[in-house]
Design a protein around this motif. Structure first.
Motif, PDB file in Angstrom:
ATOM      1  N   THR A  15       0.856  -1.176   0.000  1.00 26.19           N
ATOM      2  CA  THR A  15       0.000   0.000   0.000  1.00 26.19           C
ATOM      3  C   THR A  15       0.898   1.233   0.000  1.00 26.19           C
ATOM      4  OG1 THR A  15      -1.690  -1.189   1.246  1.00 26.19           O
ATOM      5  CG2 THR A  15      -1.801   1.211   1.276  1.00 26.19           C
ATOM      6  N   HIS A  70      -4.270  -0.900   6.851  1.00 30.21           N
ATOM      7  CA  HIS A  70      -4.255  -0.538   5.430  1.00 30.21           C
ATOM      8  C   HIS A  70      -3.081  -1.227   4.725  1.00 30.21           C
ATOM      9  CE1 HIS A  70      -6.883   3.053   6.409  1.00 30.21           C
ATOM     10  NE2 HIS A  70      -7.458   2.554   5.337  1.00 30.21           N
ATOM     11  N   GLN A  71      -2.009  -1.486   5.475  1.00 26.39           N
ATOM     12  CA  GLN A  71      -0.861  -2.207   4.923  1.00 26.39           C
ATOM     13  C   GLN A  71      -1.066  -3.717   5.014  1.00 26.39           C
ATOM     14  OE1 GLN A  71       2.008  -0.318   3.919  1.00 26.39           O
ATOM     15  NE2 GLN A  71       2.816  -2.165   2.977  1.00 26.39           N
ATOM     16  N   LYS A  73      -5.299  -6.312  -3.076  1.00 28.19           N
ATOM     17  CA  LYS A  73      -4.803  -4.950  -2.913  1.00 28.19           C
ATOM     18  C   LYS A  73      -5.877  -4.082  -2.274  1.00 28.19           C
ATOM     19  CE  LYS A  73      -6.144  -3.399  -7.566  1.00 28.19           C
ATOM     20  NZ  LYS A  73      -5.686  -2.762  -8.819  1.00 28.19           N
ATOM     21  N   LEU A  74      -5.442  -2.980  -1.699  1.00 28.26           N
ATOM     22  CA  LEU A  74      -6.368  -2.031  -1.116  1.00 28.26           C
ATOM     23  C   LEU A  74      -7.178  -1.382  -2.235  1.00 28.26           C
ATOM     24  CD1 LEU A  74      -7.084  -0.777   1.686  1.00 28.26           C
ATOM     25  CD2 LEU A  74      -5.538   1.101   1.090  1.00 28.26           C
ATOM     26  N   ASN A  88      -7.040   4.359  -2.267  1.00 30.24           N
ATOM     27  CA  ASN A  88      -6.216   5.247  -1.459  1.00 30.24           C
ATOM     28  C   ASN A  88      -7.015   6.480  -1.031  1.00 30.24           C
ATOM     29  OD1 ASN A  88      -4.017   3.578  -1.617  1.00 30.24           O
ATOM     30  ND2 ASN A  88      -2.980   4.745  -3.212  1.00 30.24           N
TER      31      ASN A  88
END
Length: 427
Positions: free
Chosen positions: A13, A73-74, A83-84, A87
């Motif tokens: 991230t 978030h990481q 994946k996130l 952002n």
């Protein structure tokens, strides 16, 4: 709380999403210890007083929640092997939380539950909704469903319930509309956050991180699903008991379910420790292991309180219960994991594109080990002495403990910002 290492196949991230949470949480931790050290007398009174409320919410929201939001978030992309999603939602969650938490804390500190505090509570709820939406969309695009990801996601749902109840209670203070006064619902609000948010998140994610950092081969998903189920069942039963006013033997049942869950979790961690490949365990992981043991403190305290039923130590037990949660196992695991995760994130930020141009330092070299050891010594001593001061209602012990906790927070912040401001050094 995990950051993929330099050679991890999982996409990192963006560090600009994660690092502000670490900085904010560190400063919140420092603020909480400053408030404590300026007036330890607040911890000899009823737990419902301005200073105690301000410290509790600084630790719960500014320290614990903001750190977990940032680190997850990481971590979450690693748990779901994806994946996130956004952002933008991550940044929105930080900005809303960062702006709103001080408003709420100031309201508690001044014992004014008016517009400022209410605005802060609304903003905090929006921050949680942005975070939950981000996780929901991330899971939707992922094919992986494991106990760690499910635990984390469920914990966020409990967090939203917690913040929504908190918002209702604030408005109820000013304009009563609930069947009972807001104070009546405080234990419900608190335990949704403590058990549903913090405990479920820490146990679910800790069961992934601690064995990983130990480089352990041990894995038992069945046990972890039992832990997940027992924690949720215990909290659900507690809510039922709360609303049915059944405070007889049934009131011990939620404690029993949570105790079994913690025993299974402790057993899982112990077996992971036994089957570790890396025989030498660094101080950061030892601190995280200490937090597992510290989970038993609030459990013993609340059990003693229920058994004594408001006899000796009524006030002290309640104060010690809250203190041992926020300054105990939550702080211990955050302090330990900060220096296992933050160096990797900053290393990736600084060296990712220049790693082949020369010899780079190891991530563990990005923080000062002597500061970390001083941090841990001050933390453990301060925690134990302050706990003794609470039980004995001794302001001398409370002042000594508060001073040590303040020193601990200063050293922690120094090390965190030393990492955050690290510049490239090639050999």
């Amino acid at each position: 709380m995990f950051a993929p290492g330099p050679n991890s196949p999982i996409k990192n991230t963006d560090y600009r999403v994660v690092l502000p949470f670490y900085a904010y949480a560190a400063l919140s931790f420092l603020l909480a210890t400053i408030i404590i050290s300026t007036d330890v007398g607040a911890f000899t009174q009823s737990h419902f007083n301005a200073k105690a409320l301000a410290v509790t919410h600084t630790m719960a929201l500014g320290w614990g929640t903001m750190m977990i939001l940032g680190a997850s978030h990481q971590l979450f992309p690693v748990l779901i092997e994806g994946k996130l999603y956004s952002n933008f939602l991550a940044h929105s969650s930080f900005i809303l939380g960062a702006l709103s938490i001080p408003l709420l804390i100031y309201g508690f500190y001044t014992f004014n539950f008016g517009v400022l505090a209410q605005t802060g509570a609304v903003g905090i709820n929006l921050a949680v909704i942005a975070y939950l939406l981000n996780l929901s969309l991330s899971i939707k695009d992922s094919k992986s469903r494991n106990v760690h990801a499910v635990s984390a996601f469920t914990a966020v749902i409990w967090l939203l319930f917690t913040t929504l109840i908190g918002l209702l209670l604030l408005f109820n203070f000013q304009h009563p509309f609930l069947p009972e006064a807001s104070v009546h619902y405080l234990s419900l609000h608190a335990h949704m956050g403590i058990i549903g948010w913090f405990l479920l998140m820490v146990v679910g994610v800790g069961a992934r991180l601690i064995p990983m950092f130990l480089i352990s081969k041990y894995e038992n998903k069945k046990t972890l699903w039992w832990v997940y189920g027992l924690i949720n069942a215990g909290l659900t039963l507690y809510i039922y008991v709360f609303f049915t006013d059944n405070h007889a033997i049934l009131s011990l049942a939620p404690i029993a379910l949570i105790a079994i869950a913690l025993a299974l979790f402790a057993s899982f961690i112990y077996k992971a420790y036994q089957k570790r490949i890396r025989k030498s365990v660094d101080e950061q992981v030892k601190t995280s292991l200490l937090s597992v043991g510290m989970l038993s403190i609030p459990l013993v305290v609340i059990l003693a309180f229920v058994i004594l039923m408001a006899n000796w130590g009524h006030r002290q037990f309640l104060t010690l219960y809250g203190f041992s949660i926020f300054f105990g196992w939550i702080s211990a695991i955050i302090i330990g994991m900060t220096f296992k995760t933050l160096p990797f994130i900053v290393w990736n930020k600084v060296y990712h594109k220049i790693a082949g141009l020369g010899k780079t330092p190891n991530p563990k070299d990005l923080f000062k080990s002597n500061l970390f050891m001083g941090n841990i010594i001050a933390y453990v001593l301060g925690f134990m002495i302050f706990c003794a001061g609470i039980l004995l209602t001794d302001t001398v012990l409370l002042n000594i403990g508060a001073t040590l906790l303040l020193i601990n927070a200063v050293l922690y912040n120094a090390n965190v910002f030393f990492i955050l401001f690290h510049q490239a050094k090639l050999k």
